[in-house]
Design a protein around this motif. Structure first.
Motif, mmCIF file in Angstrom:
data_model
loop_
_atom_site.group_PDB
_atom_site.id
_atom_site.type_symbol
_atom_site.label_atom_id
_atom_site.label_comp_id
_atom_site.label_asym_id
_atom_site.label_seq_id
_atom_site.Cartn_x
_atom_site.Cartn_y
_atom_site.Cartn_z
ATOM 1 N N GLY A 71 0.803 -1.209 0.000
ATOM 2 C CA GLY A 71 0.000 0.000 0.000
ATOM 3 C C GLY A 71 0.841 1.265 0.000
ATOM 4 O O GLY A 71 0.503 2.249 -0.672
ATOM 5 N N GLU A 72 1.963 1.253 0.722
ATOM 6 C CA GLU A 72 2.815 2.451 0.777
ATOM 7 C C GLU A 72 3.420 2.774 -0.585
ATOM 8 O O GLU A 72 3.641 3.947 -0.906
ATOM 9 C CB GLU A 72 3.924 2.257 1.812
ATOM 10 C CG GLU A 72 3.453 2.313 3.260
ATOM 11 C CD GLU A 72 2.822 1.011 3.717
ATOM 12 O OE1 GLU A 72 2.376 0.954 4.869
ATOM 13 O OE2 GLU A 72 2.779 0.042 2.914
ATOM 14 N N ARG A 73 3.708 1.737 -1.387
ATOM 15 C CA ARG A 73 4.240 2.009 -2.728
ATOM 16 C C ARG A 73 3.160 2.626 -3.613
ATOM 17 O O ARG A 73 3.438 3.478 -4.450
ATOM 18 C CB ARG A 73 4.764 0.722 -3.362
ATOM 19 C CG ARG A 73 5.878 0.011 -2.607
ATOM 20 C CD ARG A 73 7.173 0.819 -2.527
ATOM 21 N NE ARG A 73 7.134 1.922 -1.579
ATOM 22 C CZ ARG A 73 7.231 1.785 -0.249
ATOM 23 N NH1 ARG A 73 7.350 0.588 0.286
ATOM 24 N NH2 ARG A 73 7.196 2.846 0.534
ATOM 25 N N LEU A 74 1.913 2.166 -3.420
ATOM 26 C CA LEU A 74 0.807 2.822 -4.126
ATOM 27 C C LEU A 74 0.670 4.264 -3.649
ATOM 28 O O LEU A 74 0.380 5.173 -4.442
ATOM 29 C CB LEU A 74 -0.506 2.075 -3.879
ATOM 30 C CG LEU A 74 -0.684 0.719 -4.556
ATOM 31 C CD1 LEU A 74 -2.052 0.139 -4.194
ATOM 32 C CD2 LEU A 74 -0.560 0.826 -6.068
ATOM 33 N N GLY A 75 0.894 4.472 -2.341
ATOM 34 C CA GLY A 75 0.858 5.827 -1.800
ATOM 35 C C GLY A 75 1.893 6.720 -2.441
ATOM 36 O O GLY A 75 1.616 7.890 -2.772
ATOM 37 N N ASP A 76 3.116 6.194 -2.649
ATOM 38 C CA ASP A 76 4.162 6.966 -3.342
ATOM 39 C C ASP A 76 3.686 7.381 -4.727
ATOM 40 O O ASP A 76 3.864 8.535 -5.150
ATOM 41 C CB ASP A 76 5.434 6.122 -3.491
ATOM 42 C CG ASP A 76 6.193 5.953 -2.180
ATOM 43 O OD1 ASP A 76 5.912 6.724 -1.235
ATOM 44 O OD2 ASP A 76 7.049 5.056 -2.101
ATOM 45 N N ARG A 77 3.096 6.437 -5.429
ATOM 46 C CA ARG A 77 2.641 6.730 -6.795
ATOM 47 C C ARG A 77 1.519 7.762 -6.798
ATOM 48 O O ARG A 77 1.435 8.590 -7.695
ATOM 49 C CB ARG A 77 2.182 5.443 -7.479
ATOM 50 C CG ARG A 77 3.323 4.474 -7.754
ATOM 51 C CD ARG A 77 2.845 3.286 -8.555
ATOM 52 N NE ARG A 77 3.927 2.387 -8.906
ATOM 53 C CZ ARG A 77 3.987 1.694 -10.027
ATOM 54 N NH1 ARG A 77 3.018 1.799 -10.929
ATOM 55 N NH2 ARG A 77 4.998 0.892 -10.279
ATOM 56 N N CYS A 78 0.640 7.662 -5.801
ATOM 57 C CA CYS A 78 -0.434 8.654 -5.704
ATOM 58 C C CYS A 78 0.139 10.057 -5.486
ATOM 59 O O CYS A 78 -0.316 11.034 -6.103
ATOM 60 C CB CYS A 78 -1.377 8.304 -4.552
ATOM 61 S SG CYS A 78 -2.441 6.888 -4.864
ATOM 62 N N LEU A 79 1.126 10.157 -4.604
ATOM 63 C CA LEU A 79 1.761 11.464 -4.363
ATOM 64 C C LEU A 79 2.393 12.003 -5.638
ATOM 65 O O LEU A 79 2.239 13.183 -5.981
ATOM 66 C CB LEU A 79 2.818 11.340 -3.266
ATOM 67 C CG LEU A 79 2.314 11.071 -1.842
ATOM 68 C CD1 LEU A 79 3.494 10.851 -0.904
ATOM 69 C CD2 LEU A 79 1.448 12.229 -1.343
ATOM 70 N N SER A 80 3.116 11.144 -6.357
ATOM 71 C CA SER A 80 3.776 11.574 -7.590
ATOM 72 C C SER A 80 2.766 11.981 -8.651
ATOM 73 O O SER A 80 2.999 12.907 -9.427
ATOM 74 C CB SER A 80 4.660 10.442 -8.142
ATOM 75 O OG SER A 80 5.683 10.110 -7.233
ATOM 76 N N ALA A 81 1.633 11.270 -8.699
ATOM 77 C CA ALA A 81 0.615 11.588 -9.697
ATOM 78 C C ALA A 81 -0.110 12.888 -9.363
ATOM 79 O O ALA A 81 -0.486 13.652 -10.258
ATOM 80 C CB ALA A 81 -0.397 10.442 -9.780
ATOM 81 N N TRP A 82 -0.274 13.168 -8.071
ATOM 82 C CA TRP A 82 -1.101 14.309 -7.654
ATOM 83 C C TRP A 82 -0.318 15.616 -7.632
ATOM 84 O O TRP A 82 -0.818 16.660 -8.080
ATOM 85 C CB TRP A 82 -1.684 14.019 -6.271
ATOM 86 C CG TRP A 82 -2.852 14.865 -5.915
ATOM 87 C CD1 TRP A 82 -2.841 16.057 -5.256
ATOM 88 C CD2 TRP A 82 -4.237 14.570 -6.185
ATOM 89 N NE1 TRP A 82 -4.111 16.532 -5.092
ATOM 90 C CE2 TRP A 82 -5.000 15.638 -5.657
ATOM 91 C CE3 TRP A 82 -4.894 13.521 -6.808
ATOM 92 C CZ2 TRP A 82 -6.392 15.679 -5.746
ATOM 93 C CZ3 TRP A 82 -6.279 13.559 -6.891
ATOM 94 C CH2 TRP A 82 -7.013 14.616 -6.373
ATOM 95 N N ALA A 83 0.905 15.566 -7.091
ATOM 96 C CA ALA A 83 1.712 16.788 -6.967
ATOM 97 C C ALA A 83 2.260 17.199 -8.323
ATOM 98 O O ALA A 83 2.698 16.361 -9.112
ATOM 99 C CB ALA A 83 2.844 16.561 -5.973
ATOM 100 N N ALA A 84 2.259 18.487 -8.580
ATOM 101 C CA ALA A 84 2.625 18.988 -9.907
ATOM 102 C C ALA A 84 4.081 18.702 -10.269
ATOM 103 O O ALA A 84 4.371 18.228 -11.369
ATOM 104 C CB ALA A 84 2.348 20.490 -9.990
ATOM 105 N N ASP A 85 5.001 18.973 -9.351
ATOM 106 C CA ASP A 85 6.431 18.883 -9.691
ATOM 107 C C ASP A 85 7.201 17.927 -8.790
ATOM 108 O O ASP A 85 8.416 18.068 -8.625
ATOM 109 C CB ASP A 85 7.073 20.284 -9.602
ATOM 110 C CG ASP A 85 6.401 21.270 -10.542
ATOM 111 O OD1 ASP A 85 6.217 20.918 -11.726
ATOM 112 O OD2 ASP A 85 6.041 22.369 -10.086
ATOM 113 N N LEU A 86 6.547 16.943 -8.230
ATOM 114 C CA LEU A 86 7.228 16.006 -7.347
ATOM 115 C C LEU A 86 7.925 14.938 -8.177
ATOM 116 O O LEU A 86 7.292 14.231 -8.963
ATOM 117 C CB LEU A 86 6.228 15.363 -6.388
ATOM 118 C CG LEU A 86 6.797 14.438 -5.314
ATOM 119 C CD1 LEU A 86 7.785 15.182 -4.421
ATOM 120 C CD2 LEU A 86 5.662 13.867 -4.462
ATOM 121 N N ASN A 87 9.229 14.820 -8.013
ATOM 122 C CA ASN A 87 10.024 13.861 -8.787
ATOM 123 C C ASN A 87 9.898 12.469 -8.153
ATOM 124 O O ASN A 87 10.221 12.276 -6.979
ATOM 125 C CB ASN A 87 11.490 14.306 -8.810
ATOM 126 C CG ASN A 87 12.335 13.442 -9.721
ATOM 127 O OD1 ASN A 87 12.509 12.256 -9.482
ATOM 128 N ND2 ASN A 87 12.872 14.049 -10.775
#
Length: 460
Positions: A243-259
């Motif tokens: 779930g935490e890896r999905l959480g990482d992907r969600c953050l990357s998808a949602w934030a405009a400039d998060l690498n």
């Protein structure tokens, strides 16, 4: 004090009333033949009589006192059930078949209660036996409850055209009321895909298939976020990824400039950390639930989703992915194709039962690797043709750049940042290709816009 009646709920008089009604009127058996079976009678003699009645009914022979006596005599069971006198007494004990269907359902309920008591006693013994695998005991319990729910909730699905048209028009009115620019279901987050599908529809099984590393999980997550934005409750069963890896992907998808690479390695700037915090705050408000149990099977998913549905928290189910589902069954010596077919069928039944779209991610076999353009086809669905058969929609993901191709063959679009959703099967609508754009890490997915240079070069 536990009595025999408590352990074995039954009603001998009720059984006699049902048998008497079937003997009194020749057409009565047809009213209950699809509702109760011979084994649902508790008394052995009553079970034998009903079995004879069913045999006469199924072979189209007339049913009366004489034919039933003859059938029981031919089976060598006439004396065992009480002889000709009892058959006559049963027939004379009931005036008509009035209320027969209601009585049959009461008899069915007694049977289900007995089966539940016996089944739970067996599972209780298995739970106390530490030599028996706990997961298998729980799976057996799920299967028992599923089976008995099917036995208990008898529903007559037969409708005449008058009722069918009323129900059809009711659904039409609901689609008109819920229509948002042609989207009547749950939005996909891609305009062209919404145009083809009208959104994810209730009761449908949607297969999203691709080769490894093409982006099944990323695309499924995009669909979940799009549905969540629309206020729909989405349940993700992630068998492959924590779930935490999905959480990482969600953050990357949602934030405009998060690498995504910085997030994975922990090398975040202060600005990126703030972006992650802001994105997490916004994502926390979305009605999305994640179950990352690695041993999840279709039985567990169905039970879990039913609980959430009962609480109004399940509008869409996403399963990642089919071939990793636990596939335990009472049937032994099954091959992999049969196991996958059973899991696919359970996913379809779950979609219909819960009346929600079920999006099932799936792997393709290697056949597409042999083609010049590596473009997948329906025949590439891995391990089971039943997947295609059960699905209402089959979508195949394709990224030409992954295979080193400079352009996509059909559209001639440059392949960099280009993804293709091939809608290869659509039971209730159109098929075709939908193009989407993505970033290099495949964490952000959106509408595809060709590069300006390409548009200027190809402008007419």
């Amino acid at each position: 004090m536990i009595t025999e009646d408590i352990l074995n709920p039954h009603d001998a008089r009720l059984e006699e009333v049902v048998l008497g009604a079937c003997l009194a009127e020749s057409a009565a058996v047809a009213l209950v033949a699809d509702k109760i079976r011979a084994e649902m009678f508790y008394e052995d003699n009553n079970r034998e009589i009903y079995s004879a009645l069913l045999a006469l009914h199924h072979t189209g022979r007339p049913i009366d006192i004489i034919t039933v006596k003859n059938e029981l005599a031919a089976r060598g069971k006439l004396d065992a059930v009480g002889g000709p006198f009892r058959i006559t007494a049963l027939s004379g004990g009931v005036a008509s078949s009035a209320h027969l269907e209601y009585h049959a359902l009461l008899l069915r309920e007694k049977f289900v209660r007995r089966e539940l008591i016996v089944g739970l006693h067996r599972r209780l013994a298995a739970a106390a036996d530490e030599t028996i695998d706990l997961d298998e005991t729980l799976a057996e319990l799920h299967r028992l409850l599923d089976h008995l729910e099917g036995e208990a909730s008898f529903t007559d699905c037969m409708r005449d055209m008058d009722q069918l048209m009323l129900d059809t028009l009711k659904q039409m009115d609901a689609r008109v009321a819920n229509n948002r620019d042609g989207v009547t279901g749950i939005p996909t987050g891609l305009v062209d895909l919404d145009r083809l599908t009208a959104g994810w529809q209730q009761g449908e099984l949607v297969i999203i298939a691709a080769r490894p590393s093409i982006g099944k999980t990323a695309f499924g997550l995009h669909l979940a976020l799009a549905a969540g934005r629309a206020g729909k409750h989405v349940v993700i069963y992630s068998i492959e990824m924590m779930g935490e890896r999905l959480g990482d992907r969600c953050l990357s998808a949602w934030a405009a400039d998060l690498n995504a690479a910085h997030l994975r390695t922990g090398q975040l700037s202060a600005g990126e950390q703030q972006q992650a915090l802001d994105a997490a705050t916004e994502l926390a408000r979305l009605p999305i639930y994640v179950d990352d149990n690695p041993k999840t099977g279709m039985d567990h998913i169905r039970s879990s989703a039913r609980l959430l549905k009962g609480k109004g928290r399940c509008d869409c189910i996403i399963i990642d992915y089919l071939q990793l589902c636990e596939m335990k069954s009472e049937q032994k010596n099954r091959n992999r194709e049969q196991e996958v077919a059973e899991a696919s069928r359970k996913a379809k039944l779950m979609a219909k039962e819960l009346d929600v779209p079920v999006i099932l991610l799936c792997q393709l076999n290697r056949d597409c690797e042999m083609r010049a353009d590596h473009r997948p086809a329906l025949s590439d669905l891995r391990e089971s043709g039943a997947i295609e058969q059960d699905a209402d929609v089959v979508m195949l993901l394709y990224r030409p750049a992954f295979y080193g191709m400079p352009t996509e063959r059909k559209s001639k679009y440059p392949s960099e940042g280009l993804g293709v959703v091939i809608v290869a099967k659509h039971r209730n609508g159109e098929t075709g290709d939908v193009y989407f754009g993505h970033n290099a890490s495949m964490t952000k997915i959106g509408e595809y816009v060709p590069p300006l240079e390409w548009m200027m070069k190809n402008a007419k």
